[in-house]
Design an enzyme around this catalytic site. Structure first.
Site, short mmCIF file in Angstrom:
data_model
loop_
_atom_site.label_atom_id
_atom_site.label_comp_id
_atom_site.label_asym_id
_atom_site.label_seq_id
_atom_site.Cartn_x
_atom_site.Cartn_y
_atom_site.Cartn_z
N CYS A 91 -3.81 -13.76 1.16
CA CYS A 91 -2.42 -13.41 0.88
C CYS A 91 -2.26 -12.80 -0.53
CB CYS A 91 -1.54 -14.63 1.07
SG CYS A 91 0.17 -14.21 1.34
N HIS A 190 -3.11 -18.24 5.98
CA HIS A 190 -3.22 -19.51 5.22
C HIS A 190 -3.56 -20.63 6.19
CE1 HIS A 190 -1.49 -18.34 1.33
NE2 HIS A 190 -0.56 -17.68 1.96
N1 GLN Z 1 3.87 -13.24 -3.41
C1 GLN Z 1 3.23 -12.58 -2.29
C2 GLN Z 1 4.19 -12.29 -1.13
O1 GLN Z 1 5.20 -12.93 -0.99
C3 GLN Z 1 2.08 -13.44 -1.77
C4 GLN Z 1 2.56 -14.77 -1.20
C5 GLN Z 1 1.43 -15.68 -0.81
O2 GLN Z 1 0.34 -15.67 -1.40
N2 GLN Z 1 1.69 -16.54 0.22
O3 GLN Z 1 3.89 -11.42 -0.31
#
Ligand code: GLN
Length: 239
Positions: A91, A190
């Protein structure tokens, strides 16, 4: 046998239990008698040379701090990629493996261009279970949980990890999920990702062994009955 793992900025990028990916890699090596040298690389630390690098996810704020530090070593990371080092970004970490991440109403965060990809913050937050079909591993499914507003677009020789059948994936438009170029992998999954996809964890370990020893090494089979049943239960699961 041994491999080395460098964990990039875990004090800042470890959202939704991404540390579970490190635990999976370590245990699946240990169960096969493969030694693992593991080090955290935090802000201010020198990067060092490892067979495999992992970077988890994080909010925009943490990404900002990590992006500044990462960018100082951009050329070093590109040389590592071109020498066969393995990278897995989840992510927010994935987004910084591309050319840039453009958050809402803030300056663009420059990435390290390991992947020919870029990310722009979207209006909608993509949250939920994901199933993607992949040709990288068998069985040909990857499962996990996504929570991001970033929309990631792939270019050039950077190809997706898979095609989503459930969930949004990279951008909710082109049905792609994740990315791969050489031994660099990124995903929005995740959960953590690797405990639910142990076949993909083994792919990464084999690539890291190949980096370390300069030859392909096939891993011995583990009793993955529980892991496989868990994976199967999640395939196609929307809620
Ligand atoms: N801040 C980034 C987004 O919202 C990554 C979020 C995350 O790592 N879950 O796309």
């Amino acid at each position: 046998m041994k491999i080395s793992i460098g964990h990039l900025y875990p004090k800042l990028l470890n959202l939704y239990g991404d540390i579970g990916n490190i635990i999976t890699l370590k245990k699946r090596c240990e169960w096969r008698g493969i030694d693992v040298e593991y080090n955290e690389i935090n802000i201010g630390d020198s990067v060092g040379e490892y067979d495999l690098y992992f970077m988890g996810g994080g909010q925009d704020k943490q990404q900002e701090e990590v992006a500044r530090e990462l960018y100082k070593n951009k050329d070093y990371f590109i040389n590592l990629r071109d020498s066969g080092a393995v990278f897995l970004g989840i992510c927010g970490g994935y987004q910084l493996f591309g050319h840039y991440y453009q958050p809402h109403d803030k300056d663009k965060l420059l990435g390290i261009s390991l992947l020919d990809a870029y990310t722009v913050a979207g209006k909608k937050r993509f949250i939920g279970n994901v199933t993607a079909k992949t040709d990288l591993v068998s069985p040909d499914s990857l499962v996990g949980f996504e929570n991001h507003s970033g929309l990631t677009y792939l270019q050039g020789e950077t190809k997706p990890l898979g095609i989503v059948s459930i969930g949004y994936g990279n951008n909710g438009q082109d049905k792609t999920e994740g990315a791969r170029y050489k031994n660099v992998f990124g995903t929005y999954l995740h959960g953590s990702f690797l405990p639910k996809n142990t076949h993909f964890a083994d792919l990464l370990i084999e690539l890291a062994l190949e980096k370390h020893y300069g030859e392909k090494i096939k891993l011995s089979k583990l009793d993955d009955d529980i892991e496989n049943k868990t994976h199967e239960l999640l395939v196609g699961k929307a809620y």
